[in-house]
Design an enzyme around this catalytic site. Structure first.
Site, short mmCIF file in Angstrom:
data_model
loop_
_atom_site.label_atom_id
_atom_site.label_comp_id
_atom_site.label_asym_id
_atom_site.label_seq_id
_atom_site.Cartn_x
_atom_site.Cartn_y
_atom_site.Cartn_z
CE LYS A 27 15.15 45.43 9.72
NZ LYS A 27 15.53 44.40 10.71
CB SER A 28 17.73 49.25 15.10
OG SER A 28 18.39 48.26 14.36
NE ARG A 32 17.59 48.61 20.16
CZ ARG A 32 17.86 47.71 19.20
NH1 ARG A 32 17.14 47.70 18.08
NH2 ARG A 32 18.85 46.84 19.34
NE ARG A 128 18.51 35.33 11.73
CZ ARG A 128 18.38 36.65 11.75
NH1 ARG A 128 17.24 37.20 11.35
NH2 ARG A 128 19.35 37.41 12.19
CG ASP A 325 21.73 44.51 9.32
OD1 ASP A 325 22.04 43.32 9.55
OD2 ASP A 325 21.04 45.19 10.10
CE LYS A 352 23.59 39.71 11.06
NZ LYS A 352 23.11 40.27 12.33
NE ARG A 356 21.34 39.38 5.02
CZ ARG A 356 20.82 40.27 5.84
NH1 ARG A 356 21.62 40.98 6.64
NH2 ARG A 356 19.52 40.47 5.89
NE ARG A 401 19.24 44.56 6.22
CZ ARG A 401 18.49 45.64 6.40
NH1 ARG A 401 18.31 46.51 5.43
NH2 ARG A 401 17.93 45.87 7.57
C1 S3P Z 1 19.87 44.61 15.13
C2 S3P Z 1 21.11 44.06 15.37
C3 S3P Z 1 21.87 43.32 14.35
C4 S3P Z 1 21.30 43.53 12.94
C5 S3P Z 1 19.81 43.46 12.92
C6 S3P Z 1 19.20 44.52 13.82
C7 S3P Z 1 19.20 45.36 16.22
O1 S3P Z 1 21.82 41.95 14.63
O2 S3P Z 1 21.85 42.58 12.06
O3 S3P Z 1 19.32 43.66 11.60
O4 S3P Z 1 18.24 46.10 15.95
O5 S3P Z 1 19.64 45.22 17.37
P1 S3P Z 1 22.84 41.28 15.68
O6 S3P Z 1 22.50 41.78 17.01
O7 S3P Z 1 22.61 39.81 15.55
O8 S3P Z 1 24.20 41.69 15.25
#
Ligand code: S3P
Length: 448
Positions: A27-28, A32, A128, A325, A352, A356, A401
């Site tokens: 996902k990250s 990007r 959030r 996560d 989150k 959680r 999650r």
């Molecule tokens: C992410 C960073 C994390 C993670 C999120 C994805 C990212 O959050 O919990 O699911 O893709 O940069 P934080 O930057 O708030 O730690």
């Protein structure tokens, strides 16, 4: 947009989980890939993109700002970038759904473009905190009007040229780090982020791959990450590896369901994401890596996981950023361990998609697990491998999650565990329940 009606389901334990599976793209990296390709000059191709709602929200937002984003019939995505500085004024608000990553990273991008953007989200995202990105981006010149409590909906007016800053991260957050670096992409000169505690480094790696001038150096204060602004990004061919955060559910499931042995193919092994696997191994989990190789500058491999007698541990707090996560599913694994697991130092879990800590306290407590709450984590006394009593209905609270972790808990429970809503799962892992079905445990749908 009206929220989808909830879809409750129940997990009825089946036999061991065996065979080979794949997990969707990370996902990250997917977020990007779409954003950075959108800022390159020309066409990038992305294979293995996660087609979950969160990433689709990013794609729709980039499209609304003038980027061409198309999906070919074979599943390859083609992105026609507009160049750094080339994002256009969107018409109407950008809908971020449930996605904190879309919101915070796009805020960074918009901050240094001469456009004004309104961001909205679902009830989870609208709770959030956004102050953590508003503060540095305002210093770079963005004019941000947020809802009370520095939350969504918010309106952000970018400044061009933006002011490059040196920013010491007050919270271990890759989203905040990335927001500042992305704003810096279109600011004159050098933007610097100092990171006392390492967080996922996909932005740094990928921006360099796209041709940006990004340096990372160690210092007494932590990593010093510099990006040279007014960058020109070159289009790329990106292959997105499997998401270790999605693989985590299957790894935990195979460890706790007796007789299981799973091969999870093509999983990203970046050390800034691998904390869960370290913790599970410390608990006695039999997890080995096979076929390790490099894909697009990232380590990737297959995970072989076999059912194991787990033992409770004190989870090292320094692992928190690399498994942030994965705590919900770690808590599930701990519920089946012999003895006590203490997980502290994970305060970020409070902010989150849901709180959680509170959500898992309730979900596991209702399933008959002995669990104690801390401000920054949980203490769990496991069953020593016996099934959980179960028989409860989990409140997912719009948190994918929580839904998937408690579905894993339901795989080894004396009485079925019901999950009050499957719809959030589509944010990160639309095929989760199909894969569960292929492993012999199809969900039983319930009346809403
Ligand atoms: C992410 C960073 C994390 C993670 C999120 C994805 C990212 O959050 O919990 O699911 O893709 O940069 P934080 O930057 O708030 O730690």
């Amino acid at each position: 947009m009206l929220p989808a009606p909830p879809r409750p389901f129940r997990v009825v334990p089946g036999g061991p989980l065996t065979g080979e599976i794949t997990v969707p793209g990370d996902k990250s990296i997917s977020h990007r890939a779409v954003m950075f390709a959108g800022l390159a000059v020309g066409e990038s191709r992305i294979e293995g993109l996660l087609e979950g709602e969160d990433v689709l929200a990013t794609a729709a937002a980039m499209r609304a700002m003038g980027v061409g984003v198309e999906r070919d019939a074979d599943g390859t995505w083609r992105v026609h970038g507009v160049g750094v500085g080339g994002l256009l004024q969107p018409v109407g608000a950008l809908e971020m759904g449930n996605s904190g990553t879309s919101t915070r990273l796009l805020m960074g991008l918009v901050s240094s473009h001469p456009i004004t953007v309104t961001l909205t989200g679902d009830t989870s995202l609208s709770r959030r905190p956004m102050a953590r990105v508003i503060e540095p981006l305002a210093r770079m010149g963005a004019d941000i009007t947020a809802s009370p409590g520095e939350r969504l909906p918010l309106m952000i007016r970018g400044l061009c040229p933006a002011v490059p800053i040196r920013y010491m991260l007050p919270v271990a957050s890759a989203q905040v780090k990335s927001a500042v670096l992305l704003a810096g992409l279109n600011a004159p000169g050098i933007t610097t982020v100092v990171e006392p505690i390492a967080t996922r480094d996909h932005s740094e790696r990928m921006l360099r791959g796209f041709g940006a001038d990004v340096t990372v150096e160690d210092s007494a204060d932590g990593s010093v990450i510099c990006i040279r602004g007014e960058a020109e990004l070159r289009p790329q061919h990106i292959v997105v590896p499997g998401d270790p955060s999605s693989a985590a559910f299957w790894a935990a499931a195979a460890l706790v369901v007796p007789g299981s042995a799973l091969l999870i193919r093509n999983v990203l092994l970046n050390p800034t994401r691998a904390g869960l696997y370290t913790a599970l191994r410390m608990m006695g989990g039999d997890i080995t890596v096979e076929n390790e190789h490099a894909v697009g500058g990232e380590r990737v491999g297959d995970l072989r996981v076999r059912h194991s007698a787990l033992t409770g541990i004190e989870v090292p707090p320094e692992l928190a950023p690399s498994m942030i996560d994965e705590y919900p599913v770690l808590f599930v694994a701990a519920a089946f361990a012999q003895g006590r697991t203490i997980a502290r130092g994970a305060h970020e879990l409070r902010v989150k998609e849901s709180d959680r800590i509170a959500a898992m306290l309730m979900a596991l407590g209702d399933a008959g697990v002995s669990v104690t709450e801390h401000e920054d984590g949980l203490t769990i006394d496991g069953t020593g491998g016996e099934p959980l009593p179960g028989g409860n209905r989990v409140a997912t609270q719009l948190d994918h999650r929580i839904a998937m972790s408690m579905a894993v808990a339901g795989l080894h429970a004396a009485r079925p565990i019901a999950i009050d809503d499957a719809t959030p799962i589509a944010t990160s892992y639309p095929a989760f329940l199909d894969t569960l079905g292929r492993l012999g445990v199809p969900p039983i749908w319930l009346n809403a």
